[in-house]
Design an enzyme around this catalytic site. Structure first.
Site, PDB file in Angstrom:
ATOM      1  N   CYS A   1      41.459  39.861  45.815  1.00  0.00           N
ATOM      2  CA  CYS A   1      40.391  38.940  46.256  1.00  0.00           C
ATOM      3  C   CYS A   1      40.705  37.469  45.974  1.00  0.00           C
ATOM      4  O   CYS A   1      39.937  36.594  46.353  1.00  0.00           O
ATOM      5  CB  CYS A   1      39.052  39.325  45.636  1.00  0.00           C
ATOM      6  SG  CYS A   1      38.861  38.886  43.890  1.00  0.00           S
TER       7      CYS A   1
ATOM      8  N   CYS B   1      43.613  37.365  40.907  1.00  0.00           N
ATOM      9  CA  CYS B   1      43.569  38.706  41.474  1.00  0.00           C
ATOM     10  C   CYS B   1      44.454  38.791  42.720  1.00  0.00           C
ATOM     11  O   CYS B   1      44.375  37.938  43.606  1.00  0.00           O
ATOM     12  CB  CYS B   1      42.132  39.085  41.824  1.00  0.00           C
ATOM     13  SG  CYS B   1      41.976  40.720  42.580  1.00  0.00           S
TER      14      CYS B   1
ATOM     15  N   ASP C   1      50.587  26.866  16.684  1.00  0.00           N
ATOM     16  CA  ASP C   1      50.155  28.065  15.971  1.00  0.00           C
ATOM     17  C   ASP C   1      48.895  28.689  16.579  1.00  0.00           C
ATOM     18  O   ASP C   1      48.424  29.712  16.113  1.00  0.00           O
ATOM     19  CB  ASP C   1      49.925  27.759  14.489  1.00  0.00           C
ATOM     20  CG  ASP C   1      48.850  26.709  14.261  1.00  0.00           C
ATOM     21  OD1 ASP C   1      48.627  25.872  15.164  1.00  0.00           O
ATOM     22  OD2 ASP C   1      48.241  26.722  13.179  1.00  0.00           O
ATOM     23  N   GLU C   2      48.357  28.094  17.621  1.00  0.00           N
ATOM     24  CA  GLU C   2      47.188  28.642  18.301  1.00  0.00           C
ATOM     25  C   GLU C   2      47.615  29.301  19.603  1.00  0.00           C
ATOM     26  O   GLU C   2      48.625  28.926  20.191  1.00  0.00           O
ATOM     27  CB  GLU C   2      46.176  27.531  18.582  1.00  0.00           C
ATOM     28  CG  GLU C   2      45.571  26.963  17.313  1.00  0.00           C
ATOM     29  CD  GLU C   2      44.495  25.940  17.611  1.00  0.00           C
ATOM     30  OE1 GLU C   2      43.837  26.037  18.661  1.00  0.00           O
ATOM     31  OE2 GLU C   2      44.319  25.039  16.785  1.00  0.00           O
TER      32      GLU C   2
ATOM     33  N   CYS D   1      36.222  41.865  41.523  1.00  0.00           N
ATOM     34  CA  CYS D   1      36.329  42.995  42.455  1.00  0.00           C
ATOM     35  C   CYS D   1      36.872  44.276  41.814  1.00  0.00           C
ATOM     36  O   CYS D   1      36.978  45.305  42.482  1.00  0.00           O
ATOM     37  CB  CYS D   1      37.197  42.623  43.656  1.00  0.00           C
ATOM     38  SG  CYS D   1      38.970  42.583  43.299  1.00  0.00           S
TER      39      CYS D   1
ATOM     40  N   CYS E   1      40.373  42.639  37.590  1.00  0.00           N
ATOM     41  CA  CYS E   1      39.645  41.470  38.073  1.00  0.00           C
ATOM     42  C   CYS E   1      38.159  41.629  37.746  1.00  0.00           C
ATOM     43  O   CYS E   1      37.552  42.652  38.065  1.00  0.00           O
ATOM     44  CB  CYS E   1      39.841  41.333  39.580  1.00  0.00           C
ATOM     45  SG  CYS E   1      38.858  39.995  40.314  1.00  0.00           S
TER      46      CYS E   1
END
Length: 181
Positions: free
Chosen positions: A173, A170, A161-162, A145, A142
């Site tokens: 947090c 997290c 294709d991308e 934190c 994260c």
């Protein structure tokens, strides 16, 4: 008023508080108006509407500042290639659209193309966070934190294709962030 829209639609997650000005206003008047408003959230774009409230374009705050003092009308200089969401667009489609075009805000229009609200990336992240715990827990640090576990999901937002946009939340947090591979 938002209750008339489906809970998981653009209309259901938008805020009706949207900053829009008439296409007949000059740049100079627009800058003066912005300087004197009491707005709690930052303004990134000024949405430009016609006398009937129809969305006709937008102009960024940066562009307005650069055009300082101009007597040019907003309708003449506003970008007409508007990316917007219909009130009935599914919230996941909204997230994909905002991620695909890296938008901080997205205008929401009704069936007559009248501007009725806006959605911020924070609004979309709230939607995504609600569903995050349904996704796998992975090893990812994260940035807030430094905890080393986060929930992971991705949304394919571009051409096949991308790479997809990856989202993490997290475990500790609850900070949410996105990542492009």
């Amino acid at each position: 008023d938002l209750l008339k829209y489906g809970k998981e639609t653009a209309g259901g997650i938008m805020t009706p508080d949207v900053f829009a000005l008439s296409s007949d206003m000059t740049v100079k008047d627009t800058v003066n108006t912005i300087a004197n408003i009491e707005e709690e959230e930052p303004i990134y774009n000024v949405y430009v509407i016609d006398p009937n409230g129809v969305l006709v374009g937008y102009i960024s705050l940066w562009e307005l500042i650069k055009a300082k003092g101009s007597s040019e009308k907003l309708g003449n200089i506003a970008h007409k290639d508007i990316i917007s969401a219909a009130t009935d667009m599914d919230q996941e489609e909204v997230a994909k659209l905002m991620s695909k075009y890296d938008l901080a805000t997205l205008p929401v229009v009704d069936s007559n193309n009248k501007l009725v609200g806006r959605i911020t990336m924070d609004d979309v992240m709230d939607v995504i966070e609600e569903e995050a715990t349904a996704y796998p827990l992975v090893d990812r640090t994260c940035p807030k934190c430094s905890h080393d576990k986060a929930y992971f999901w991705e949304i394919q937002t571009r051409a096949s294709d991308e790479p997809a946009t990856q989202f993490f939340k997290c475990e500790k947090c609850k900070h949410t962030w996105r990542h492009y591979d």
